[in-house]
Enzyme design. Structure first.
Site, PDB file in Angstrom:
ATOM      1  N   GLU A 196      -5.317   0.958   2.827  1.00  0.00           N
ATOM      2  CA  GLU A 196      -4.946  -0.081   3.788  1.00  0.00           C
ATOM      3  C   GLU A 196      -4.953   0.465   5.207  1.00  0.00           C
ATOM      4  O   GLU A 196      -5.368  -0.216   6.142  1.00  0.00           O
ATOM      5  CB  GLU A 196      -3.555  -0.635   3.468  1.00  0.00           C
ATOM      6  N   GLU A 220       4.897  -5.832   4.090  1.00  0.00           N
ATOM      7  CA  GLU A 220       4.688  -5.100   5.340  1.00  0.00           C
ATOM      8  C   GLU A 220       5.947  -5.184   6.213  1.00  0.00           C
ATOM      9  O   GLU A 220       6.713  -6.151   6.123  1.00  0.00           O
ATOM     10  CB  GLU A 220       3.502  -5.687   6.109  1.00  0.00           C
ATOM     11  N   HIS A 256       0.838  -1.197   0.000  1.00  0.00           N
ATOM     12  CA  HIS A 256       0.000   0.000   0.000  1.00  0.00           C
ATOM     13  C   HIS A 256       0.872   1.245   0.000  1.00  0.00           C
ATOM     14  O   HIS A 256       1.961   1.260   0.592  1.00  0.00           O
ATOM     15  CB  HIS A 256      -0.956   0.011   1.204  1.00  0.00           C
ATOM     16  N   ASP A 309      -0.633   4.289   0.813  1.00  0.00           N
ATOM     17  CA  ASP A 309      -1.225   5.240   1.756  1.00  0.00           C
ATOM     18  C   ASP A 309      -0.529   5.154   3.109  1.00  0.00           C
ATOM     19  O   ASP A 309       0.028   4.121   3.484  1.00  0.00           O
ATOM     20  CB  ASP A 309      -2.731   5.020   1.900  1.00  0.00           C
ATOM     21  N   HIS A 341       4.057   4.298  12.300  1.00  0.00           N
ATOM     22  CA  HIS A 341       3.021   5.228  12.764  1.00  0.00           C
ATOM     23  C   HIS A 341       3.545   6.207  13.821  1.00  0.00           C
ATOM     24  O   HIS A 341       2.748   6.883  14.477  1.00  0.00           O
ATOM     25  CB  HIS A 341       1.808   4.485  13.322  1.00  0.00           C
ATOM     26  N   ASP A 386       6.373   1.853   7.013  1.00  0.00           N
ATOM     27  CA  ASP A 386       5.029   1.321   6.736  1.00  0.00           C
ATOM     28  C   ASP A 386       4.357   2.095   5.611  1.00  0.00           C
ATOM     29  O   ASP A 386       3.593   3.019   5.868  1.00  0.00           O
ATOM     30  CB  ASP A 386       4.210   1.384   8.025  1.00  0.00           C
TER      31      ASP A 386
END
Length: 366
Positions: free
Chosen positions: A126, A155, A65, A67, A340, A96
């Site tokens: 995602e 991932e 992904h 995003d 994150h 990520d």
């Protein structure tokens, strides 16, 4: 190395979920030798890149992904202007998972001979609801009769050091809301009230942290984890009318939605209650003797000199959608210590080695 430059370009796209901000167009141009299909659903943009190298052989896909979650405040640099410092690159999505996307982009660019087909499945949905991303691409591939046999989702899987973890499965996720009904009243007259807190108190110990199965060598036990519990109006002289409780179960294949429901119903027997329960993702496991597990394991050990643990730890990911379509899927990527987080970063060495792992996998897959 080209992978670093492509990675930096990807990090410049402010692709906050579900907006790809042009990242998918950039990837399609970089891999123009692949046939491109843009698949849009409910405002979500997805990209399938596919190339048949021969009529025989197997179909290997890479998934990822573009995003990212919002960056927030407190960064040392602009999170969408990658900063190269002391062997690391700082940017939102560095771990990520734009590192994973850049690595498999560069790996497939260099493939000259492959027996079968190679595809890239990319989404901008995602980090959000993840309802109209990878799932829609796989539906499209099924309609075209080009579902992959195997897939690697890039991932960030590694824990302490790069190469130490390959995800060969994931637990499912079951969410529930439990409402215990009562009758509000004055605390001085408890005999005139039905206190749901008192009535439920003895049952709570059979829910909180309870293991619904013993687990096995692949999966941890399916545990009930209470995430919220509340009742009353934050006053001391009124008993609550009801008690609300929310919980989650990360379930292994040993425990189904029906098993969880039956256990809660048995535990709450005799109480006046309502239960709302749903499964947002199902568990899956790719066996360790599967070709994709063995080949990726070999490539990881060859490039990193680390023996990876084959595990199912962590939360859910888009790998679950591949499994639903019968694809043998694994996950492998860089370390995940700053996903994150403020000042998210990736080691340049890890990024380059991830590219080499994927390159070796492709060269030795047939």
């Amino acid at each position: 190395m080209q992978v670093v430059e492509i990675f930096k370009e990807l990090c410049k796209f402010k692709s906050i979920t579900p907006d790809d901000d042009g990242a998918l167009n950039y990837i399609a141009v970089e891999l123009s030798e692949f046939e491109a299909f843009f698949i849009e659903k409910e405002g979500v943009k997805n990209l399938l890149l596919t190339k048949k190298f021969s009529d025989d052989g197997e179909h290997l896909a890479f998934g990822g992904h573009v995003d990212v979650v919002p960056a927030g405040e407190g960064w040392s640099n602009d999170p969408f202007e990658p900063l190269d410092k002391d062997g690391f690159i700082y940017a939102r999505g560095a771990q990520d998972m734009k590192s994973g996307v850049a690595a498999f982009m560069c790996a497939v660019k260099e493939v000259e001979n492959f027996k079968g087909r190679i595809s890239l499945i990319l989404t901008s949905d995602e980090e959000g609801e993840a309802k109209f991303g990878t799932l829609e691409v796989l539906k499209f591939m099924k309609e075209k009769d080009i579902l992959p046999d195997f897939a690697v989702v890039a991932e960030p899987t590694c824990d302490k050091k790069f190469g130490d973890s390959i995800k060969v499965g994931r637990r499912g996720s079951i969410n529930a809301k439990l409402l215990i009904k009562g009758k509000q009243g004055h605390v001085a007259y408890p005999q005139k009230c039905i206190n749901p807190v008192h009535n439920f108190a003895s049952a709570l110990k059979f829910l909180a942290g309870f293991d619904l199965d013993p687990g096995d060598e692949a999966f941890a036990p399916s545990k009930i984890v209470i995430t919220d519990i509340r009742g009353g109006m934050e006053v001391c002289n009124v008993t609550p009318n009801d008690l609300k409780l929310m919980f989650n179960v990360r379930n292994s294949p040993q425990t189904s939605l029906e098993d969880v429901k039956a256990y809660v119903e048995k535990t709450c027997e005799g109480l006046d209650y309502e239960l709302s329960i749903n499964q947002s993702s199902k568990p899956f496991l790719t066996q360790s003797d599967s070709k994709i597990v063995q080949k990726l394991n070999e490539s990881v050990q060859k490039i990193t000199q680390v023996v990876p643990e084959l595990n199912t730890k962590g939360g859910t990911s888009d790998a679950r959608y591949f499994a639903e379509f019968g694809v043998k899927v694994v996950e492998f990527g860089v370390c995940n210590d700053r996903i994150h987080a403020i000042d998210e970063r990736v080691s340049i060495e890890e990024l380059e080695k991830l590219y080499l792992v994927f390159k070796d996998l492709l060269e030795n897959f047939n």
